[in-house]
Design a protein around this motif. Structure first.
Motif, PDB file in Angstrom:
ATOM      1  N   GLY A  69       0.786  -1.232   0.000  1.00 29.22           N
ATOM      2  CA  GLY A  69       0.000   0.000   0.000  1.00 29.22           C
ATOM      3  C   GLY A  69       0.813   1.273   0.000  1.00 29.22           C
ATOM      4  O   GLY A  69       0.315   2.331   0.388  1.00 29.22           O
ATOM      5  N   LYS A  70       2.058   1.204  -0.466  1.00 31.72           N
ATOM      6  CA  LYS A  70       2.930   2.387  -0.522  1.00 31.72           C
ATOM      7  C   LYS A  70       3.462   2.574  -1.937  1.00 31.72           C
ATOM      8  O   LYS A  70       3.762   1.616  -2.641  1.00 31.72           O
ATOM      9  N   CYS A  71       3.588   3.827  -2.338  1.00 31.70           N
ATOM     10  CA  CYS A  71       4.185   4.152  -3.634  1.00 31.70           C
ATOM     11  C   CYS A  71       5.634   3.676  -3.647  1.00 31.70           C
ATOM     12  O   CYS A  71       6.374   3.878  -2.681  1.00 31.70           O
ATOM     13  N   PHE A  72       6.048   3.049  -4.741  1.00 32.87           N
ATOM     14  CA  PHE A  72       7.408   2.537  -4.871  1.00 32.87           C
ATOM     15  C   PHE A  72       8.444   3.649  -4.724  1.00 32.87           C
ATOM     16  O   PHE A  72       9.539   3.416  -4.219  1.00 32.87           O
ATOM     17  N   TYR A  73       8.124   4.846  -5.151  1.00 29.72           N
ATOM     18  CA  TYR A  73       9.087   5.938  -5.187  1.00 29.72           C
ATOM     19  C   TYR A  73       9.067   6.814  -3.932  1.00 29.72           C
ATOM     20  O   TYR A  73      10.103   7.035  -3.326  1.00 29.72           O
ATOM     21  N   CYS A  74       7.902   7.312  -3.547  1.00 31.39           N
ATOM     22  CA  CYS A  74       7.854   8.277  -2.444  1.00 31.39           C
ATOM     23  C   CYS A  74       7.361   7.695  -1.132  1.00 31.39           C
ATOM     24  O   CYS A  74       7.522   8.313  -0.081  1.00 31.39           O
TER      25      CYS A  74
ATOM     26  N   PRO B 104      14.207   6.791 -13.308  1.00 28.94           N
ATOM     27  CA  PRO B 104      14.386   7.090 -11.885  1.00 28.94           C
ATOM     28  C   PRO B 104      15.864   7.146 -11.491  1.00 28.94           C
ATOM     29  O   PRO B 104      16.707   6.523 -12.137  1.00 28.94           O
ATOM     30  N   ASP B 105      16.146   7.865 -10.450  1.00 23.17           N
ATOM     31  CA  ASP B 105      17.488   7.934  -9.898  1.00 23.17           C
ATOM     32  C   ASP B 105      18.019   6.526  -9.631  1.00 23.17           C
ATOM     33  O   ASP B 105      17.253   5.614  -9.314  1.00 23.17           O
ATOM     34  N   ILE B 106      19.319   6.351  -9.711  1.00 24.68           N
ATOM     35  CA  ILE B 106      19.966   5.050  -9.574  1.00 24.68           C
ATOM     36  C   ILE B 106      19.622   4.358  -8.252  1.00 24.68           C
ATOM     37  O   ILE B 106      19.540   3.134  -8.198  1.00 24.68           O
ATOM     38  N   ARG B 107      19.366   5.103  -7.196  1.00 25.03           N
ATOM     39  CA  ARG B 107      19.076   4.456  -5.904  1.00 25.03           C
ATOM     40  C   ARG B 107      17.799   3.616  -5.962  1.00 25.03           C
ATOM     41  O   ARG B 107      17.631   2.693  -5.195  1.00 25.03           O
ATOM     42  N   PHE B 108      16.906   3.947  -6.909  1.00 25.22           N
ATOM     43  CA  PHE B 108      15.684   3.160  -7.053  1.00 25.22           C
ATOM     44  C   PHE B 108      15.944   1.843  -7.789  1.00 25.22           C
ATOM     45  O   PHE B 108      15.165   0.912  -7.675  1.00 25.22           O
ATOM     46  N   LEU B 109      17.034   1.773  -8.526  1.00 29.54           N
ATOM     47  CA  LEU B 109      17.388   0.520  -9.197  1.00 29.54           C
ATOM     48  C   LEU B 109      17.698  -0.556  -8.162  1.00 29.54           C
ATOM     49  O   LEU B 109      17.288  -1.715  -8.323  1.00 29.54           O
ATOM     50  N   ASP B 110      18.368  -0.193  -7.101  1.00 31.35           N
ATOM     51  CA  ASP B 110      18.640  -1.143  -6.020  1.00 31.35           C
ATOM     52  C   ASP B 110      17.338  -1.601  -5.377  1.00 31.35           C
ATOM     53  O   ASP B 110      17.172  -2.780  -5.062  1.00 31.35           O
ATOM     54  N   ARG B 111      16.402  -0.695  -5.218  1.00 27.58           N
ATOM     55  CA  ARG B 111      15.097  -1.058  -4.650  1.00 27.58           C
ATOM     56  C   ARG B 111      14.367  -2.032  -5.568  1.00 27.58           C
ATOM     57  O   ARG B 111      13.735  -2.980  -5.112  1.00 27.58           O
TER      58      ARG B 111
ATOM     59  N   LYS C 103       9.809  14.643  -5.302  1.00 27.76           N
ATOM     60  CA  LYS C 103       9.970  15.873  -4.529  1.00 27.76           C
ATOM     61  C   LYS C 103       9.929  15.596  -3.028  1.00 27.76           C
ATOM     62  O   LYS C 103      10.589  16.254  -2.244  1.00 27.76           O
ATOM     63  N   THR C 104       9.113  14.638  -2.635  1.00 27.43           N
ATOM     64  CA  THR C 104       8.946  14.290  -1.228  1.00 27.43           C
ATOM     65  C   THR C 104       9.068  12.777  -1.072  1.00 27.43           C
ATOM     66  O   THR C 104       8.569  12.039  -1.907  1.00 27.43           O
ATOM     67  N   ILE C 105       9.729  12.366  -0.015  1.00 28.86           N
ATOM     68  CA  ILE C 105       9.780  10.937   0.314  1.00 28.86           C
ATOM     69  C   ILE C 105       9.309  10.785   1.757  1.00 28.86           C
ATOM     70  O   ILE C 105       9.834  11.437   2.661  1.00 28.86           O
ATOM     71  N   TYR C 106       8.308   9.940   1.918  1.00 33.63           N
ATOM     72  CA  TYR C 106       7.749   9.654   3.235  1.00 33.63           C
ATOM     73  C   TYR C 106       8.460   8.434   3.809  1.00 33.63           C
ATOM     74  O   TYR C 106       8.914   7.566   3.072  1.00 33.63           O
ATOM     75  N   PRO C 107       8.525   8.365   5.144  1.00 31.01           N
ATOM     76  CA  PRO C 107       9.151   7.170   5.744  1.00 31.01           C
ATOM     77  C   PRO C 107       8.344   5.906   5.405  1.00 31.01           C
ATOM     78  O   PRO C 107       7.134   5.886   5.562  1.00 31.01           O
ATOM     79  N   PHE C 108       9.020   4.903   4.904  1.00 28.50           N
ATOM     80  CA  PHE C 108       8.381   3.635   4.605  1.00 28.50           C
ATOM     81  C   PHE C 108       9.430   2.550   4.498  1.00 28.50           C
ATOM     82  O   PHE C 108      10.601   2.838   4.298  1.00 28.50           O
ATOM     83  N   TYR C 109       8.988   1.333   4.676  1.00 26.57           N
ATOM     84  CA  TYR C 109       9.896   0.191   4.656  1.00 26.57           C
ATOM     85  C   TYR C 109       9.254  -0.937   3.893  1.00 26.57           C
ATOM     86  O   TYR C 109       8.189  -1.398   4.246  1.00 26.57           O
ATOM     87  N   PHE C 110       9.878  -1.351   2.831  1.00 24.62           N
ATOM     88  CA  PHE C 110       9.518  -2.577   2.133  1.00 24.62           C
ATOM     89  C   PHE C 110      10.713  -3.086   1.411  1.00 24.62           C
ATOM     90  O   PHE C 110      11.738  -2.479   1.347  1.00 24.62           O
TER      91      PHE C 110
END
Length: 141
Positions: A12-17, A74-81, A134-141
């Motif tokens: 239930g969380k956006c992959f990016y933010c 997307p920025d490279i850090r999302f490739l690791d995700r 623009k915004t990243i909320y705390p989340f963990y997956f």
């Protein structure tokens, strides 16, 4: 049709933010299925299947909307995700596991190489800055 399966990882969380999303049609926060590497570049990625689940994520309307990610890389850090997400499906013996393996490689090393290769293809094709929310909320997956 892939929303349910993808949401099993994203919870239930956006992959990016990390903002809350829903997979229920008609909801104010209904998510969009996004091609991590842009669908508009599908020819550049052949014979790889850019529509494969290995490249699909759930995104909120803000992140995937016009003026935001859209067809950008997307920025490279999302490739690791993305790699971590794909490995989650493989190690959990999820029904998507065999599909991801068949599309990206038999070993983890092969899959990392595959993702890096296709990320670079997209970067070379776009030749623009990568996208970051623009915004990243705390989340963990």
């Amino acid at each position: 049709s892939s929303r349910d399966a993808l949401n099993g990882y994203q919870k239930g969380k956006c992959f990016y933010c990390g903002d809350d999303i829903s997979i229920i049609k008609g909801s104010n926060t209904v998510c969009q299925v996004d091609h991590f590497l842009p669908h508009s570049q599908k020819r550049e990625h052949l014979p790889a299947n850019i529509n494969g689940v290995w490249n699909l994520v759930l995104a909120c309307k803000s992140c995937n909307g016009a003026g935001e990610k859209s067809d950008r890389v997307p920025d490279i850090r999302f490739l690791d995700r993305l790699h971590t997400r794909n490995e989650f499906y493989i190690s959990s013996k999820h029904p998507l596991a065999e599909t991801i393996i068949n599309q990206t490689g038999r070993t983890q090393t092969d899959r990392i190489s595959f993702l890096n290769q296709h990320y670079q293809i997209s970067r070379d094709y776009n030749q623009i800055e990568t996208w970051f929310p623009k915004t990243i909320y705390p989340f963990y997956f």
